[in-house]
Structure formats: C-alpha cells, structure tokens
Design a protein around this motif. Structure first.
Motif, PDB file in Angstrom:
ATOM      1  N   THR A  85       0.828  -1.204   0.000  1.00 27.57           N
ATOM      2  CA  THR A  85       0.000   0.000   0.000  1.00 27.57           C
ATOM      3  C   THR A  85       0.867   1.261   0.000  1.00 27.57           C
ATOM      4  O   THR A  85       2.065   1.223   0.313  1.00 27.57           O
ATOM      5  CB  THR A  85      -0.916   0.027   1.230  1.00 27.57           C
ATOM      6  OG1 THR A  85      -0.096   0.127   2.410  1.00 27.57           O
ATOM      7  CG2 THR A  85      -1.772  -1.230   1.300  1.00 27.57           C
ATOM      8  N   THR A  86       0.229   2.366  -0.310  1.00 25.06           N
ATOM      9  CA  THR A  86       0.921   3.662  -0.262  1.00 25.06           C
ATOM     10  C   THR A  86       1.421   3.957   1.150  1.00 25.06           C
ATOM     11  O   THR A  86       2.511   4.505   1.335  1.00 25.06           O
ATOM     12  CB  THR A  86      -0.036   4.781  -0.710  1.00 25.06           C
ATOM     13  OG1 THR A  86      -0.528   4.483  -2.021  1.00 25.06           O
ATOM     14  CG2 THR A  86       0.666   6.123  -0.734  1.00 25.06           C
ATOM     15  N   GLU A  87       0.617   3.565   2.142  1.00 27.22           N
ATOM     16  CA  GLU A  87       1.013   3.783   3.542  1.00 27.22           C
ATOM     17  C   GLU A  87       2.251   2.961   3.897  1.00 27.22           C
ATOM     18  O   GLU A  87       3.161   3.453   4.575  1.00 27.22           O
ATOM     19  CB  GLU A  87      -0.148   3.409   4.459  1.00 27.22           C
ATOM     20  CG  GLU A  87       0.115   3.709   5.928  1.00 27.22           C
ATOM     21  CD  GLU A  87      -1.065   3.358   6.813  1.00 27.22           C
ATOM     22  OE1 GLU A  87      -0.842   3.180   8.026  1.00 27.22           O
ATOM     23  OE2 GLU A  87      -2.195   3.258   6.298  1.00 27.22           O
ATOM     24  N   GLN A  88       2.316   1.712   3.435  1.00 28.26           N
ATOM     25  CA  GLN A  88       3.478   0.858   3.696  1.00 28.26           C
ATOM     26  C   GLN A  88       4.727   1.420   3.014  1.00 28.26           C
ATOM     27  O   GLN A  88       5.824   1.386   3.572  1.00 28.26           O
ATOM     28  CB  GLN A  88       3.197  -0.567   3.221  1.00 28.26           C
ATOM     29  CG  GLN A  88       2.175  -1.303   4.067  1.00 28.26           C
ATOM     30  CD  GLN A  88       1.688  -2.586   3.423  1.00 28.26           C
ATOM     31  OE1 GLN A  88       1.790  -2.772   2.199  1.00 28.26           O
ATOM     32  NE2 GLN A  88       1.141  -3.491   4.224  1.00 28.26           N
ATOM     33  N   LEU A  89       4.545   1.936   1.806  1.00 26.12           N
ATOM     34  CA  LEU A  89       5.664   2.551   1.081  1.00 26.12           C
ATOM     35  C   LEU A  89       6.188   3.768   1.834  1.00 26.12           C
ATOM     36  O   LEU A  89       7.402   3.939   2.006  1.00 26.12           O
ATOM     37  CB  LEU A  89       5.210   2.950  -0.320  1.00 26.12           C
ATOM     38  CG  LEU A  89       6.243   3.672  -1.189  1.00 26.12           C
ATOM     39  CD1 LEU A  89       7.433   2.764  -1.477  1.00 26.12           C
ATOM     40  CD2 LEU A  89       5.604   4.152  -2.490  1.00 26.12           C
ATOM     41  N   ALA A  90       5.265   4.617   2.306  1.00 32.00           N
ATOM     42  CA  ALA A  90       5.670   5.823   3.041  1.00 32.00           C
ATOM     43  C   ALA A  90       6.380   5.467   4.336  1.00 32.00           C
ATOM     44  O   ALA A  90       7.364   6.116   4.721  1.00 32.00           O
ATOM     45  CB  ALA A  90       4.439   6.685   3.331  1.00 32.00           C
ATOM     46  N   GLN A  91       5.906   4.412   5.017  1.00 33.69           N
ATOM     47  CA  GLN A  91       6.528   3.989   6.271  1.00 33.69           C
ATOM     48  C   GLN A  91       7.948   3.487   6.031  1.00 33.69           C
ATOM     49  O   GLN A  91       8.877   3.822   6.765  1.00 33.69           O
ATOM     50  CB  GLN A  91       5.680   2.891   6.918  1.00 33.69           C
ATOM     51  CG  GLN A  91       6.040   2.574   8.360  1.00 33.69           C
ATOM     52  CD  GLN A  91       5.597   3.661   9.328  1.00 33.69           C
ATOM     53  OE1 GLN A  91       4.953   4.628   8.945  1.00 33.69           O
ATOM     54  NE2 GLN A  91       5.962   3.517  10.586  1.00 33.69           N
ATOM     55  N   ALA A  92       8.135   2.670   4.992  1.00 36.90           N
ATOM     56  CA  ALA A  92       9.461   2.151   4.670  1.00 36.90           C
ATOM     57  C   ALA A  92      10.403   3.296   4.287  1.00 36.90           C
ATOM     58  O   ALA A  92      11.577   3.312   4.678  1.00 36.90           O
ATOM     59  CB  ALA A  92       9.366   1.138   3.531  1.00 36.90           C
ATOM     60  N   GLU A  93       9.883   4.265   3.542  1.00 42.78           N
ATOM     61  CA  GLU A  93      10.728   5.394   3.141  1.00 42.78           C
ATOM     62  C   GLU A  93      11.113   6.243   4.340  1.00 42.78           C
ATOM     63  O   GLU A  93      12.244   6.740   4.421  1.00 42.78           O
ATOM     64  CB  GLU A  93      10.025   6.239   2.086  1.00 42.78           C
ATOM     65  CG  GLU A  93      10.911   7.329   1.524  1.00 42.78           C
ATOM     66  CD  GLU A  93      10.554   7.738   0.111  1.00 42.78           C
ATOM     67  OE1 GLU A  93      11.438   8.279  -0.582  1.00 42.78           O
ATOM     68  OE2 GLU A  93       9.401   7.535  -0.301  1.00 42.78           O
ATOM     69  N   LEU A  94      10.205   6.414   5.287  1.00 44.19           N
ATOM     70  CA  LEU A  94      10.528   7.167   6.504  1.00 44.19           C
ATOM     71  C   LEU A  94      11.669   6.499   7.261  1.00 44.19           C
ATOM     72  O   LEU A  94      12.598   7.169   7.732  1.00 44.19           O
ATOM     73  CB  LEU A  94       9.289   7.264   7.395  1.00 44.19           C
ATOM     74  CG  LEU A  94       9.471   7.961   8.746  1.00 44.19           C
ATOM     75  CD1 LEU A  94       9.898   9.410   8.567  1.00 44.19           C
ATOM     76  CD2 LEU A  94       8.186   7.888   9.567  1.00 44.19           C
ATOM     77  N   HIS A  95      11.639   5.166   7.377  1.00 44.88           N
ATOM     78  CA  HIS A  95      12.723   4.453   8.058  1.00 44.88           C
ATOM     79  C   HIS A  95      14.039   4.607   7.295  1.00 44.88           C
ATOM     80  O   HIS A  95      15.095   4.796   7.906  1.00 44.88           O
ATOM     81  CB  HIS A  95      12.384   2.970   8.187  1.00 44.88           C
ATOM     82  CG  HIS A  95      11.137   2.693   8.973  1.00 44.88           C
ATOM     83  ND1 HIS A  95      10.624   3.580   9.902  1.00 44.88           N
ATOM     84  CD2 HIS A  95      10.294   1.623   8.971  1.00 44.88           C
ATOM     85  CE1 HIS A  95       9.522   3.068  10.438  1.00 44.88           C
ATOM     86  NE2 HIS A  95       9.306   1.887   9.892  1.00 44.88           N
ATOM     87  N   ALA A  96      13.974   4.500   5.965  1.00 42.82           N
ATOM     88  CA  ALA A  96      15.176   4.643   5.142  1.00 42.82           C
ATOM     89  C   ALA A  96      15.744   6.053   5.261  1.00 42.82           C
ATOM     90  O   ALA A  96      16.969   6.249   5.322  1.00 42.82           O
ATOM     91  CB  ALA A  96      14.854   4.312   3.684  1.00 42.82           C
ATOM     92  N   GLU A  97      14.880   7.050   5.288  1.00 40.57           N
ATOM     93  CA  GLU A  97      15.323   8.443   5.447  1.00 40.57           C
ATOM     94  C   GLU A  97      16.004   8.638   6.798  1.00 40.57           C
ATOM     95  O   GLU A  97      17.033   9.318   6.898  1.00 40.57           O
ATOM     96  CB  GLU A  97      14.122   9.378   5.316  1.00 40.57           C
ATOM     97  CG  GLU A  97      13.573   9.478   3.909  1.00 40.57           C
ATOM     98  CD  GLU A  97      12.168  10.064   3.864  1.00 40.57           C
ATOM     99  OE1 GLU A  97      11.737  10.452   2.770  1.00 40.57           O
ATOM    100  OE2 GLU A  97      11.501  10.132   4.921  1.00 40.57           O
ATOM    101  N   ALA A  98      15.443   8.050   7.844  1.00 43.37           N
ATOM    102  CA  ALA A  98      16.039   8.181   9.181  1.00 43.37           C
ATOM    103  C   ALA A  98      17.396   7.508   9.256  1.00 43.37           C
ATOM    104  O   ALA A  98      18.244   7.891  10.070  1.00 43.37           O
ATOM    105  CB  ALA A  98      15.099   7.583  10.229  1.00 43.37           C
TER     106      ALA A  98
END
Length: 336
Positions: free
Chosen positions: A215-228
């Motif tokens: 989902t878009t939400e799962q993608l955003a969550q994974a990207e937030l972790h990668a950004e951190a």
C-alpha cells in the motif's frame, strides 16, 4: 519527557493549547532570528512539554498554527524574491550560495540534536531500567516530531522536496547508479533506464519492510525508516530529520561499545559479554530484559516489540545484532 512524572505531568496534560504569542509590531518573517524566536515556543511546547499521553503531542492554538504557516511562507517568499532580484550569479557564487530554506532546516536539525542529547543525559545509570526509560522517551519525542512535521509542512514542500529533486535526498543517483549501470545495455531507452532506477530504489525500500505491491502507507513507512537511516548530509522530511537525530544523539551512544584502556582488541575477537562487560549499554539492557529480569513473558515481549519498532523507526538497520536478537526473541521466545 524525562524522568519527571507524577503530579507535574498530570496537571500539564490539562493545559489548553499554547496561545499565539504577541509579536507586537515585529514581523516574524523579517529574518531567521525573528522567525526562529516565533517558532521556538511552539516547538518546545510540542516536543518538550511533559504530558501523560506519550502518544500525542500537546497542541497549539489554531491562530498560532496559522501564524507559523504564514510566517514560514512569507520568509521563504522573501528569500526567493531577494535571490531573484540579484544579478545572475557566477559559477563560483552558485557554489557558495545557500539554497533558500537551508538556514531554517539546519536550525531544526540542531534543535532535535539538542533535545535528543538532553534525553540521553536523563537516562538512568542502572541498565535494568534503561529500556523502561527509552520507550516513553522515544514515543513522546516521535509524537512531537510528527506533530512538528505537520506544523512545518511548508518547509517540506518548499525546501525538502526541492532538495530531493536536486538529488540531495536519502537515496541519490550515485548511490544506485553503479548497480544500475551494470544492467544497462546498448539501445536501452530513457524509459527503460528510468524503470531500472525505480526498481533499484524499491529494492532499497524492501530492506525497510516494504513489499512490492504494498500500500501507499506501507511505502511511506518504509521510506521514513530509510530516510532516518541516511547520513546527516542528506536532506530528508522533518519527521525523518528528528528520528535520525534520535538515532545519532541518543541511541548510537547507547549502542557504542566502550573502549578498554590498555587492551587492543584482536581482529575478529568478540566483545566481552555476560557479566564480563563491557558491551554497549543497550546490549546489556536487552540482555537484562530478555534473560535476567523477573518479568512476565508477555511484558518482556511487549517491551521487546516496542524497542524493535523504535530501532527500525530511527534507522537502525535490519542486520544489526540487537535487532536480530530482539526479532529472534519475538518469533521464537529465545534470546540467544
């Protein structure tokens, strides 16, 4: 946020939203110092104020919220107009010139670094209580960070998005080009190369829990972790900026293994374990939690699951020994 709980926390939670401070005739967008002076009470209220609900940051008044949005908009607009009014820069000037918004972004980065260091200073000396201190601290800090991310979303839209478009984000072309270049063949179209770059980016996000077709939400969550997890020189959204600083200023000192005076570590030698010390403070605390503390299994699992979630959120990578130890305990009930 820190160890001060009890009556102070209970009463502070009853406080109304922070009102809009009177700026008098001063214009908050006139300079960085005036803008920062206008923002700081809101930041401290949202991020630092004690509360008995670690999952929700204290609010500010709607007029203050709108005033901050307007001040940021006017500040960025004034910077852009000033830049557009200058004569065309030389090549040397283009290198020297700071992009509009960099100064405010760097102030926010320093702010989060200071908050995270303050929280670390409040950590208990006893390793057996460390995890019980970390989790409410992190939850409160993260709630504040996500609230500020929404409050200052104009900074994300104006500055962060542009920096990412200029290839200064968490994953740059240089990071993935070598791997993609090996798969490029003569005759590949621009669309085909773009598709390969996108696939390589997806591979990186899958390291943070994303699954193709998610989902878009799962993608955003994974990207937030990668950004951190990104280096400090990468420009990331403000929520990730805060989480990254919690990793570098709070968690990494707890993960670090203290140096042993007078002894050189042999290549490949294991760091001392069990009661031999030293290991990083967090490693010792996790061992206490999983093996030694007199806690019910369900409580251990709850604390271990929350800690695993926090480590992933701030960008501690999947292969880290402590993340592996926690994951194994949660899936098998074994701590080794």
């Amino acid at each position: 946020m820190s160890k001060g709980k009890g009556k102070q926390v209970e009463t502070s939670a009853l406080l109304p939203p922070l009102p809009n401070p009177s700026a008098g005739s001063a214009n908050p967008s006139a300079s960085l110092s005036s803008l920062w002076g206008y923002l700081l009470p809101a930041l401290d209220h949202i991020v630092r104020s004690p509360t008995n609900n670690a999952e929700k940051a204290p609010a500010i008044d709607i007029s203050y919220h709108m005033g901050i949005h307007t001040a940021c908009y006017n500040y960025f607009t004034a910077q852009s107009e000033a830049a557009n009014g200058r004569p065309p820069p030389s090549a040397a000037d283009r290198v020297k010139r700071t992009p509009s918004g960099t100064d405010l972004y760097e102030h926010l980065d320093k702010y989060y670094a200071e908050v995270a260091r303050e929280l670390l200073l409040g950590a208990p000396e006893d390793d057996s209580n460390l995890i019980q201190y970390i989790l409410p601290c992190f939850n409160r800090y993260a709630a504040g960070a996500h609230s500020v991310n929404r409050l200052l979303n104009y900074v994300n839209r104006h500055y962060v998005k542009r920096a990412i478009d200029e290839d200064r984000g968490w994953l740059t072309l240089n990071d993935i080009f070598d791997a993609v270049a090996k798969s490029i063949e003569d005759g590949d179209t621009r669309e085909k190369i773009s598709k390969k770059l996108k696939e390589r980016r997806t591979e990186e996000l899958m390291k943070w829990g994303y699954e193709e077709g998610g989902t878009t939400e799962q993608l955003a969550q994974a990207e937030l972790h990668a950004e951190a997890a990104s280096p400090l020189d990468r420009v990331v959204p403000l929520s990730a900026l805060a989480l990254r600083r919690f990793r570098t200023e709070f968690m990494e000192p707890l993960l670090a293994v203290p140096k042993m005076k007078g002894k050189k570590k042999r290549p490949g030698a294991a760091v001392l374990s069990s009661s031999g010390l030293p290991k990083g403070r967090l490693a010792r605390a996790i061992r206490e939690l999983l093996e030694l503390q007199d806690l019910e299994v369900e409580e251990r699992k709850r604390l271990a699951a929350e800690l695993a979630t926090a480590l992933r959120a701030i960008g501690v990578r999947n292969g880290h020994p402590l993340r592996k130890k926690l994951d194994k305990f949660l899936t098998t009930g074994l701590s080794t």
